[in-house]
Write a protein that holds these residues in place. Structure first.
Motif, PDB file in Angstrom:
ATOM      1  N   ASN A  10      59.745 -16.909  33.917  1.00 35.79           N
ATOM      2  CA  ASN A  10      59.638 -17.035  35.370  1.00 35.79           C
ATOM      3  C   ASN A  10      58.249 -17.486  35.821  1.00 35.79           C
ATOM      4  O   ASN A  10      57.315 -17.548  35.036  1.00 35.79           O
ATOM      5  N   ARG A  11      58.120 -17.771  37.125  1.00 26.53           N
ATOM      6  CA  ARG A  11      56.855 -18.276  37.689  1.00 26.53           C
ATOM      7  C   ARG A  11      55.694 -17.298  37.506  1.00 26.53           C
ATOM      8  O   ARG A  11      54.567 -17.704  37.233  1.00 26.53           O
ATOM      9  N   GLN A  12      55.959 -16.002  37.683  1.00 26.75           N
ATOM     10  CA  GLN A  12      54.882 -15.024  37.524  1.00 26.75           C
ATOM     11  C   GLN A  12      54.359 -15.024  36.093  1.00 26.75           C
ATOM     12  O   GLN A  12      53.159 -14.975  35.857  1.00 26.75           O
ATOM     13  N   TRP A  13      55.264 -15.098  35.128  1.00 32.13           N
ATOM     14  CA  TRP A  13      54.848 -15.160  33.725  1.00 32.13           C
ATOM     15  C   TRP A  13      54.019 -16.417  33.486  1.00 32.13           C
ATOM     16  O   TRP A  13      52.990 -16.384  32.807  1.00 32.13           O
ATOM     17  N   GLU A  14      54.439 -17.560  34.052  1.00 32.49           N
ATOM     18  CA  GLU A  14      53.684 -18.807  33.898  1.00 32.49           C
ATOM     19  C   GLU A  14      52.278 -18.658  34.463  1.00 32.49           C
ATOM     20  O   GLU A  14      51.303 -19.092  33.855  1.00 32.49           O
ATOM     21  N   ARG A  15      52.167 -18.033  35.632  1.00 31.69           N
ATOM     22  CA  ARG A  15      50.863 -17.841  36.267  1.00 31.69           C
ATOM     23  C   ARG A  15      49.989 -16.915  35.426  1.00 31.69           C
ATOM     24  O   ARG A  15      48.808 -17.185  35.207  1.00 31.69           O
ATOM     25  N   SER A  72      48.827 -18.935  32.336  1.00 29.43           N
ATOM     26  CA  SER A  72      47.841 -19.984  32.600  1.00 29.43           C
ATOM     27  C   SER A  72      46.496 -19.405  33.036  1.00 29.43           C
ATOM     28  O   SER A  72      45.446 -19.933  32.697  1.00 29.43           O
TER      29      SER A  72
END
Length: 111
Positions: free
Chosen positions: A46-51, A54
């Protein structure tokens, strides 16, 4: 020297998550499972994991109620030994969003 893979490290941990706890004064500690609240255990990437990946940061939040004025004691509790605290921000209201967080403030009693 004995080396182990990152996978073997997970076999030795006492839990499935990365947990810590926070308390103020004599209130019971609030336990936070970083893996669960940031979505790192979600296999859909998900987006939170990606953030988190990174930025190399897991930002989590707890909310506490302080009913009396004056000096208080904030405690950060180790629950799982692999959690590393890099920064602790106390927001008493008015915190503006920023990439690196607010600048460091003076400690009480420091000159």
């Amino acid at each position: 020297m004995r080396r182990s893979s990152p996978f073997a490290r997970f076999l030795l941990l006492p839990s499935d998550g990365l947990r810590y706890a926070v308390s103020i004064d004599n209130q019971p500690p609030q336990t936070v499972d970083i893996t669960a609240v940031t979505g790192a255990n979600d296999t859909t990437m998900n987006r939170q994991w990606e953030r988190n990946t990174s930025d190399n940061v897991n930002e989590t939040t707890t909310v506490h109620t302080v009913t009396t004025p004056g000096t208080h004691v904030l405690k950060f509790w180790m629950v799982d030994p692999t959690v590393v605290l890099q920064r602790l921000v106390v927001d008493t209201g008015g915190r503006l969003p920023s990439y690196l967080g607010p600048p460091e403030s003076r400690r009480a009693g420091a000159s």
